[in-house]
Write a protein that holds these residues in place. Sequence first.
Motif, PDB file in Angstrom:
ATOM      1  N   LEU A 112       0.831  -1.199   0.000  1.00 21.36           N
ATOM      2  CA  LEU A 112       0.000   0.000   0.000  1.00 21.36           C
ATOM      3  C   LEU A 112       0.870   1.255   0.000  1.00 21.36           C
ATOM      4  CD1 LEU A 112      -2.566   1.657   0.250  1.00 21.36           C
ATOM      5  CD2 LEU A 112      -2.638   1.095   2.693  1.00 21.36           C
ATOM      6  N   ASP A 113       1.890   1.279   0.836  1.00 17.68           N
ATOM      7  CA  ASP A 113       2.771   2.446   0.911  1.00 17.68           C
ATOM      8  C   ASP A 113       3.475   2.687  -0.425  1.00 17.68           C
ATOM      9  OD1 ASP A 113       2.049   2.788   3.524  1.00 17.68           O
ATOM     10  OD2 ASP A 113       3.895   1.968   4.377  1.00 17.68           O
ATOM     11  N   ASP A 114       3.897   1.621  -1.074  1.00 19.82           N
ATOM     12  CA  ASP A 114       4.585   1.750  -2.364  1.00 19.82           C
ATOM     13  C   ASP A 114       3.669   2.363  -3.418  1.00 19.82           C
ATOM     14  OD1 ASP A 114       6.914   0.727  -1.344  1.00 19.82           O
ATOM     15  OD2 ASP A 114       6.610  -1.302  -2.116  1.00 19.82           O
ATOM     16  N   LEU A 115       2.412   1.950  -3.420  1.00 16.07           N
ATOM     17  CA  LEU A 115       1.467   2.507  -4.391  1.00 16.07           C
ATOM     18  C   LEU A 115       1.174   3.976  -4.102  1.00 16.07           C
ATOM     19  CD1 LEU A 115      -1.024  -0.487  -4.777  1.00 16.07           C
ATOM     20  CD2 LEU A 115       0.410   0.496  -6.581  1.00 16.07           C
ATOM     21  N   LEU A 116       1.047   4.308  -2.823  1.00 16.59           N
ATOM     22  CA  LEU A 116       0.819   5.704  -2.455  1.00 16.59           C
ATOM     23  C   LEU A 116       1.986   6.584  -2.891  1.00 16.59           C
ATOM     24  CD1 LEU A 116      -0.660   5.178   1.122  1.00 16.59           C
ATOM     25  CD2 LEU A 116      -1.855   6.213  -0.808  1.00 16.59           C
ATOM     26  N   LYS A 117       3.195   6.077  -2.725  1.00 16.40           N
ATOM     27  CA  LYS A 117       4.378   6.839  -3.130  1.00 16.40           C
ATOM     28  C   LYS A 117       4.452   6.940  -4.651  1.00 16.40           C
ATOM     29  CE  LYS A 117       6.943   5.539   1.029  1.00 16.40           C
ATOM     30  NZ  LYS A 117       8.002   4.650   1.593  1.00 16.40           N
ATOM     31  N   ALA A 118       4.122   5.864  -5.339  1.00 11.66           N
ATOM     32  CA  ALA A 118       4.194   5.857  -6.803  1.00 11.66           C
ATOM     33  C   ALA A 118       3.228   6.853  -7.424  1.00 11.66           C
ATOM     34  CB  ALA A 118       3.913   4.452  -7.338  1.00 11.66           C
ATOM     35  N   LEU A 119       2.117   7.118  -6.728  1.00 13.63           N
ATOM     36  CA  LEU A 119       1.099   8.025  -7.263  1.00 13.63           C
ATOM     37  C   LEU A 119       1.046   9.353  -6.497  1.00 13.63           C
ATOM     38  CD1 LEU A 119      -1.702   5.430  -8.066  1.00 13.63           C
ATOM     39  CD2 LEU A 119      -0.387   6.796  -9.691  1.00 13.63           C
ATOM     40  N   ASP A 120       2.147   9.677  -5.824  1.00 12.47           N
ATOM     41  CA  ASP A 120       2.293  10.973  -5.142  1.00 12.47           C
ATOM     42  C   ASP A 120       1.168  11.248  -4.146  1.00 12.47           C
ATOM     43  OD1 ASP A 120       4.556  11.364  -6.588  1.00 12.47           O
ATOM     44  OD2 ASP A 120       3.747  12.919  -7.910  1.00 12.47           O
ATOM     45  N   LEU A 121       0.784  10.220  -3.384  1.00 11.00           N
ATOM     46  CA  LEU A 121      -0.257  10.398  -2.368  1.00 11.00           C
ATOM     47  C   LEU A 121       0.246  10.175  -0.941  1.00 11.00           C
ATOM     48  CD1 LEU A 121      -3.444   8.700  -3.902  1.00 11.00           C
ATOM     49  CD2 LEU A 121      -3.109  11.126  -3.435  1.00 11.00           C
ATOM     50  N   TYR A 122       1.460   9.668  -0.808  1.00 15.74           N
ATOM     51  CA  TYR A 122       1.935   9.266   0.517  1.00 15.74           C
ATOM     52  C   TYR A 122       1.959  10.454   1.479  1.00 15.74           C
ATOM     53  CZ  TYR A 122       4.572   6.782   4.081  1.00 15.74           C
ATOM     54  OH  TYR A 122       4.959   6.179   5.257  1.00 15.74           O
ATOM     55  N   GLN A 123       2.366  11.619   0.973  1.00 17.60           N
ATOM     56  CA  GLN A 123       2.464  12.796   1.838  1.00 17.60           C
ATOM     57  C   GLN A 123       1.094  13.303   2.270  1.00 17.60           C
ATOM     58  OE1 GLN A 123       3.191  12.612  -1.345  1.00 17.60           O
ATOM     59  NE2 GLN A 123       2.337  14.350  -2.473  1.00 17.60           N
ATOM     60  N   ASP A 124       0.041  12.846   1.587  1.00 13.06           N
ATOM     61  CA  ASP A 124      -1.321  13.276   1.917  1.00 13.06           C
ATOM     62  C   ASP A 124      -2.146  12.160   2.565  1.00 13.06           C
ATOM     63  OD1 ASP A 124      -1.228  15.961   0.677  1.00 13.06           O
ATOM     64  OD2 ASP A 124      -0.996  14.839  -1.188  1.00 13.06           O
ATOM     65  N   LYS A 125      -1.493  11.123   3.024  1.00 14.77           N
ATOM     66  CA  LYS A 125      -2.213   9.935   3.481  1.00 14.77           C
ATOM     67  C   LYS A 125      -3.100  10.183   4.697  1.00 14.77           C
ATOM     68  CE  LYS A 125       1.532   8.197   6.406  1.00 14.77           C
ATOM     69  NZ  LYS A 125       2.031   6.976   7.027  1.00 14.77           N
ATOM     70  N   ASP A 126      -2.787  11.219   5.488  1.00 12.81           N
ATOM     71  CA  ASP A 126      -3.575  11.486   6.703  1.00 12.81           C
ATOM     72  C   ASP A 126      -4.712  12.476   6.479  1.00 12.81           C
ATOM     73  OD1 ASP A 126      -2.033   9.747   8.283  1.00 12.81           O
ATOM     74  OD2 ASP A 126      -0.501  11.298   8.570  1.00 12.81           O
ATOM     75  N   LYS A 127      -4.865  12.959   5.251  1.00 13.49           N
ATOM     76  CA  LYS A 127      -5.973  13.859   4.953  1.00 13.49           C
ATOM     77  C   LYS A 127      -7.301  13.114   5.014  1.00 13.49           C
ATOM     78  CE  LYS A 127      -4.037  17.514   2.032  1.00 13.49           C
ATOM     79  NZ  LYS A 127      -4.141  18.166   0.704  1.00 13.49           N
ATOM     80  N   LYS A 128      -8.332  13.799   5.527  1.00  9.42           N
ATOM     81  CA  LYS A 128      -9.666  13.198   5.508  1.00  9.42           C
ATOM     82  C   LYS A 128     -10.130  13.061   4.063  1.00  9.42           C
ATOM     83  CE  LYS A 128     -11.933  14.103   9.905  1.00  9.42           C
ATOM     84  NZ  LYS A 128     -13.127  14.714  10.534  1.00  9.42           N
ATOM     85  N   ALA A 129     -10.792  11.976   3.782  1.00  6.62           N
ATOM     86  CA  ALA A 129     -11.225  11.707   2.409  1.00  6.62           C
ATOM     87  C   ALA A 129     -12.111  12.822   1.857  1.00  6.62           C
ATOM     88  CB  ALA A 129     -11.953  10.367   2.349  1.00  6.62           C
ATOM     89  N   GLU A 130     -12.908  13.424   2.731  1.00  6.44           N
ATOM     90  CA  GLU A 130     -13.825  14.471   2.263  1.00  6.44           C
ATOM     91  C   GLU A 130     -13.082  15.730   1.815  1.00  6.44           C
ATOM     92  OE1 GLU A 130     -16.434  15.535   5.415  1.00  6.44           O
ATOM     93  OE2 GLU A 130     -14.820  16.052   6.830  1.00  6.44           O
ATOM     94  N   ASN A 131     -11.810  15.855   2.207  1.00  5.06           N
ATOM     95  CA  ASN A 131     -11.023  17.032   1.848  1.00  5.06           C
ATOM     96  C   ASN A 131     -10.088  16.789   0.666  1.00  5.06           C
ATOM     97  OD1 ASN A 131     -12.141  18.520   3.999  1.00  5.06           O
ATOM     98  ND2 ASN A 131     -10.621  17.705   5.437  1.00  5.06           N
ATOM     99  N   LEU A 132     -10.177  15.625   0.058  1.00  2.00           N
ATOM    100  CA  LEU A 132      -9.295  15.315  -1.071  1.00  2.00           C
ATOM    101  C   LEU A 132      -9.788  15.994  -2.337  1.00  2.00           C
ATOM    102  CD1 LEU A 132      -8.821  11.470  -0.519  1.00  2.00           C
ATOM    103  CD2 LEU A 132      -7.284  13.311   0.196  1.00  2.00           C
ATOM    104  N   SER A 133      -8.853  16.382  -3.175  1.00  2.00           N
ATOM    105  CA  SER A 133      -9.212  16.934  -4.474  1.00  2.00           C
ATOM    106  C   SER A 133      -9.744  15.815  -5.367  1.00  2.00           C
ATOM    107  CB  SER A 133      -7.993  17.577  -5.131  1.00  2.00           C
ATOM    108  OG  SER A 133      -7.043  16.578  -5.488  1.00  2.00           O
ATOM    109  N   THR A 134     -10.338  16.198  -6.495  1.00  2.00           N
ATOM    110  CA  THR A 134     -10.861  15.205  -7.436  1.00  2.00           C
ATOM    111  C   THR A 134      -9.751  14.284  -7.921  1.00  2.00           C
ATOM    112  OG1 THR A 134     -12.591  16.729  -8.165  1.00  2.00           O
ATOM    113  CG2 THR A 134     -12.054  14.895  -9.635  1.00  2.00           C
ATOM    114  N   GLY A 135      -8.587  14.852  -8.214  1.00  2.24           N
ATOM    115  CA  GLY A 135      -7.469  14.031  -8.681  1.00  2.24           C
ATOM    116  C   GLY A 135      -6.965  13.067  -7.629  1.00  2.24           C
ATOM    117  N   MET A 136      -6.966  13.491  -6.374  1.00  2.00           N
ATOM    118  CA  MET A 136      -6.555  12.605  -5.286  1.00  2.00           C
ATOM    119  C   MET A 136      -7.537  11.454  -5.117  1.00  2.00           C
ATOM    120  SD  MET A 136      -5.298  15.268  -2.347  1.00  2.00           S
ATOM    121  CE  MET A 136      -3.788  16.217  -2.506  1.00  2.00           C
TER     122      MET A 136
END
Length: 278
Positions: A112-136
């Motif tokens: 899971l961590d590898d996929l998050l890093k590959a798609l530039d999401l790891y740094q945003d992993k603690d954001k609430k889902a409701e606050n994610l952008s459409t691309g995220m």
Amino acid sequence: MSKMIELQHVTKKFNDKKALSDISFSVSEGEIFGFLGPSGAGKTTTINILTGQLVQDNGQAFILGKNAKDISANDLLNIGFMSDTVGFYEKMSLYKNLEFFARFHHVSTEVLDDLLKALDLYQDKDKKAENLSTGMKQRLFLIRAILHTPKILFLDEPTSGLDPTLSQKVHDILFDLKEKGVTIFLTTHDMNEATKICDNIALLYQGNIIEYGAPQAIIDKYSDENKVVIRFQNGKEITVPKEEVANYLGQYVVSIHTMESSLESIFIQLTGKAFTNE
């Protein structure tokens, strides 16, 4: 290679409206297949038939080597489906949303961590889902679909709303899954994307497959090899027969190239309609 998906003369009506009209195609193991058509063409109906959510009126549909009518809950564990309508928990973090599915499929957090890093999401992993952008959110749904490396993967517009850099990262992941033998069935309105990554495509219009095959083979079929496009320094472009090219040499010519069609122009040629999502 074995056929992972196959439709044979499938027809489906809703009341008096025919959603699919005698369509046939197959997708082999490890193939990236593009199913292209405007909204209302019949793409969702086809996917719902293949995943056992709808039953066709005529013809046969097969997935994972068995009749689509007979797929079981265990079979569905071998299918990845990119969806934004189920299993999305707005009050949970991005990471918790995905960790739930990782545990369900017995996938390690390292994957899971590898996929998050590959798609530039790891740094945003603690954001609430409701606050994610459409691309995220789009990338979250993609990771959720591919976490368990399914045998068949259904993707709906996987790069919609992503910039070119992120789109390329998605393509790299899809090519890696292809190398692992995953069969990928995707819909997209980006004809350039389909040309770039798909082994085969089907152009769907009003429930009919109007062209089917390898993207470049379809482009070659409709391209005019006897004409070339000449571009001049002032930006002007003209199309002339090959035998007339010599008449323009030395006249501030910037480039000369053969006249090749695109999937989008071919769609317009065959239907008289622009390829849009309207």
